[in-house]
Write an enzyme that holds these catalytic residues in place. Structure first.
Site, short mmCIF file in Angstrom:
data_model
loop_
_atom_site.label_atom_id
_atom_site.label_comp_id
_atom_site.label_asym_id
_atom_site.label_seq_id
_atom_site.Cartn_x
_atom_site.Cartn_y
_atom_site.Cartn_z
N CYS A 119 0.82 -1.22 0.00
CA CYS A 119 0.00 0.00 0.00
C CYS A 119 0.85 1.28 0.00
O CYS A 119 0.33 2.37 -0.24
CB CYS A 119 -0.96 0.00 1.18
SG CYS A 119 -1.99 -1.46 1.24
N HIS A 252 -2.86 7.10 2.68
CA HIS A 252 -3.39 5.84 2.15
C HIS A 252 -4.79 5.61 2.70
O HIS A 252 -5.03 5.78 3.89
CB HIS A 252 -2.45 4.69 2.54
CG HIS A 252 -3.03 3.34 2.26
ND1 HIS A 252 -3.56 3.01 1.04
CD2 HIS A 252 -3.20 2.25 3.06
CE1 HIS A 252 -4.02 1.77 1.09
NE2 HIS A 252 -3.81 1.29 2.30
N ASN A 282 -10.25 -0.02 0.29
CA ASN A 282 -8.78 0.03 0.28
C ASN A 282 -8.27 -0.58 -1.03
O ASN A 282 -8.40 -1.78 -1.25
CB ASN A 282 -8.26 -0.76 1.49
CG ASN A 282 -6.76 -0.76 1.60
OD1 ASN A 282 -6.05 -0.39 0.66
ND2 ASN A 282 -6.26 -1.18 2.75
O1 UT7 Z 1 -3.79 -1.35 3.48
C1 UT7 Z 1 -3.09 -1.89 4.56
C2 UT7 Z 1 -3.49 -1.27 5.75
N1 UT7 Z 1 -4.60 -1.96 6.37
C3 UT7 Z 1 -5.20 -1.35 7.33
O2 UT7 Z 1 -4.85 -0.23 7.61
C4 UT7 Z 1 -6.22 -2.05 8.16
C5 UT7 Z 1 -6.04 -1.66 9.58
N2 UT7 Z 1 -6.99 -2.26 10.49
C6 UT7 Z 1 -8.28 -1.89 10.51
O3 UT7 Z 1 -8.72 -1.07 9.74
C7 UT7 Z 1 -9.17 -2.50 11.56
O4 UT7 Z 1 -8.38 -3.17 12.51
C8 UT7 Z 1 -10.22 -3.49 10.97
C9 UT7 Z 1 -11.25 -2.71 10.19
C10 UT7 Z 1 -9.52 -4.51 10.09
C11 UT7 Z 1 -10.95 -4.21 12.11
O5 UT7 Z 1 -11.55 -3.27 13.00
P1 UT7 Z 1 -11.44 -3.50 14.56
O6 UT7 Z 1 -12.21 -2.43 15.20
O7 UT7 Z 1 -9.96 -3.61 14.88
O8 UT7 Z 1 -12.20 -4.86 14.77
P2 UT7 Z 1 -11.66 -6.23 15.37
O9 UT7 Z 1 -10.70 -6.87 14.45
O10 UT7 Z 1 -11.24 -6.01 16.78
O11 UT7 Z 1 -12.98 -7.09 15.40
C12 UT7 Z 1 -14.06 -6.71 16.26
C13 UT7 Z 1 -15.18 -7.71 16.08
C14 UT7 Z 1 -14.76 -9.15 16.23
O12 UT7 Z 1 -15.79 -9.82 16.92
P3 UT7 Z 1 -15.64 -10.13 18.48
O13 UT7 Z 1 -14.42 -11.00 18.60
O14 UT7 Z 1 -15.49 -8.81 19.15
O15 UT7 Z 1 -16.93 -10.83 18.79
C15 UT7 Z 1 -14.72 -9.66 14.79
O16 UT7 Z 1 -14.98 -11.04 14.72
O17 UT7 Z 1 -15.73 -7.58 14.77
C16 UT7 Z 1 -15.84 -8.88 14.17
N3 UT7 Z 1 -15.72 -8.74 12.73
C17 UT7 Z 1 -16.77 -8.55 11.91
N4 UT7 Z 1 -18.09 -8.47 12.16
C18 UT7 Z 1 -18.92 -8.24 11.12
C19 UT7 Z 1 -14.58 -8.73 11.98
N5 UT7 Z 1 -14.91 -8.53 10.69
C20 UT7 Z 1 -16.26 -8.41 10.62
C21 UT7 Z 1 -17.15 -8.19 9.57
N6 UT7 Z 1 -18.47 -8.11 9.86
N7 UT7 Z 1 -16.76 -8.02 8.29
#
Ligand code: UT7
Length: 325
Positions: A119, A252, A282
């Site tokens: 990225c 980005h 993204n």
């Molecule tokens: O281009 C490269 C750069 N990439 C990035 O910059 C990505 C950076 N990271 C992020 O943007 C965020 O960390 C994410 C958007 C990937 C995730 O957001 P988060 O607030 O960190 O969520 P999380 O991973 O802590 O997940 C929270 C909850 C989990 O459930 P529990 O364990 O709390 O019950 C996941 O299982 O959200 C759940 N979850 C979803 N639920 C519905 C994860 N993906 C989904 C989904 N739909 N698509």
């Protein structure tokens, strides 16, 4: 006389029709993957993305974006003597996507190569082309970010497949006696390679390792916010300028929460950040040039203004370029 590089045209390419969150949620439900528009919007700010149809390649999108940038610059492809394509989803293992673009544009003879910095790739490519122009190796360059990330997504992994989209953005960079690119800084920390990767390769006619993107989202999030702040400040200082002189911030486009946190840390007003992640999701190396093209074409970014472009991604890599339009 001083020799600099300057952006003289921008262009974009987005495949097909946008796929809304609602449509994606419906498609994923068919394979038993549960997600929702609310989760995607709240956690990422993404509302839609473009997904390339079967047979659409990074080089095709790159070519389309390049043609649009050349038209904006009023230049012919044959006047280009350097093509740099930033991509992690090349058409082939080799030759480079840049060589395929050069062939399709019918612009043989100059240098052409790909940059692999995920990225951060577009900013890496811009810094490279700027250095090549300033040192006289090239005069007129196309720098392109082009991706079909949908090909390396595991559509059964809801934590990654809702985040990415396909597309390409391009700029034409030419030698000039006034800047242009005022400063650029690049960094990497290979110790963090495992937090975001597609760890597969071709061997003996088969994929060895894992063919899909995997990510530790929270680790990437934390690092991204931290390095976008520090490299932005470093680059602006290297140009002998201050953050209040930056007219537009284009980081980005991975997650609107990362954009907001970065702007806040840098003390840059939200109205000065170009945001396209809601429309494109993204698009990896394509996200910065897509946002630059959008901000240019809708009239927000004006000649003479200073734009801070920032990349961050797998590797772990990051970098920034401060450009005067
Ligand atoms: O281009 C490269 C750069 N990439 C990035 O910059 C990505 C950076 N990271 C992020 O943007 C965020 O960390 C994410 C958007 C990937 C995730 O957001 P988060 O607030 O960190 O969520 P999380 O991973 O802590 O997940 C929270 C909850 C989990 O459930 P529990 O364990 O709390 O019950 C996941 O299982 O959200 C759940 N979850 C979803 N639920 C519905 C994860 N993906 C989904 C989904 N739909 N698509």
């Amino acid at each position: 006389m001083n020799r600099y590089s300057r952006i003289v045209g921008t262009g974009s390419a987005l495949p097909g029709e946008p796929v809304s969150n609602a449509e994606l949620v419906r498609r994923l439900a068919e394979r038993g993957v549960v997600t929702s528009d609310e989760w995607i919007v709240e956690r990422t700010g993404i509302r839609q993305r473009y997904l390339a149809g079967a047979g659409v390649t990074s080089s095709q999108l790159a070519c389309q974006a390049a043609r649009n940038a050349l038209a904006a610059a009023g230049l012919e492809a044959r006047e280009i003597d350097l093509i740099v394509v930033a991509t992690s989803t090349p058409d082939y293992v080799f030759p480079s996507t840049a060589c395929l673009v050069q062939k399709a544009l019918d612009a043989p003879g100059g240098a052409a190569f790909d940059v692999q910095a995920v990225c951060s790739g577009f900013v890496y490519g811009l810094a490279t082309a700027d250095a090549m122009i300033r040192t006289g190796i090239a005069n007129r360059a196309l720098v392109i970010g082009a991706e079909v990330f949908s090909r390396i997504l595991d559509w059964n992994d809801r934590s990654t497949c809702v985040l990415f989209g396909d597309g390409a953005g391009a700029i034409v960079l030419t030698a000039d006696t006034c800047p242009g690119v005022r400063a650029a800084r690049l960094h990497a920390d290979g110790r963090q390679e495992a937090i975001l990767r597609t760890a597969g390769n071709l061997s003996g006619g088969a994929i060895v390792g894992h063919p899909y993107l995997t990510m530790n989202g929270q680790a990437v999030f934390r690092l991204a916010v931290s390095v976008l702040d520090t490299v932005g400040r470093e680059t602006v200082a290297a140009a002998g300028m201050t953050l209040d002189q930056v007219d537009w911030l284009i980081p980005h486009q991975a997650n609107v929460r990362i954009l907001d946190a970065t702007a806040k840390r840098m003390g840059i007003a939200r109205e000065r950040v170009v945001v396209t992640v809601d429309q494109h999701a993204n698009t990896s190396a394509a996200s910065v040039p897509l946002a630059l093209d959008q901000g240019t074409r809708d009239g927000r970014i004006q000649p003479g203004q200073h734009v801070l472009l920032e990349g961050v991604g797998g590797g772990f890599t990051w970098g920034a370029a401060l450009v005067q339009i």
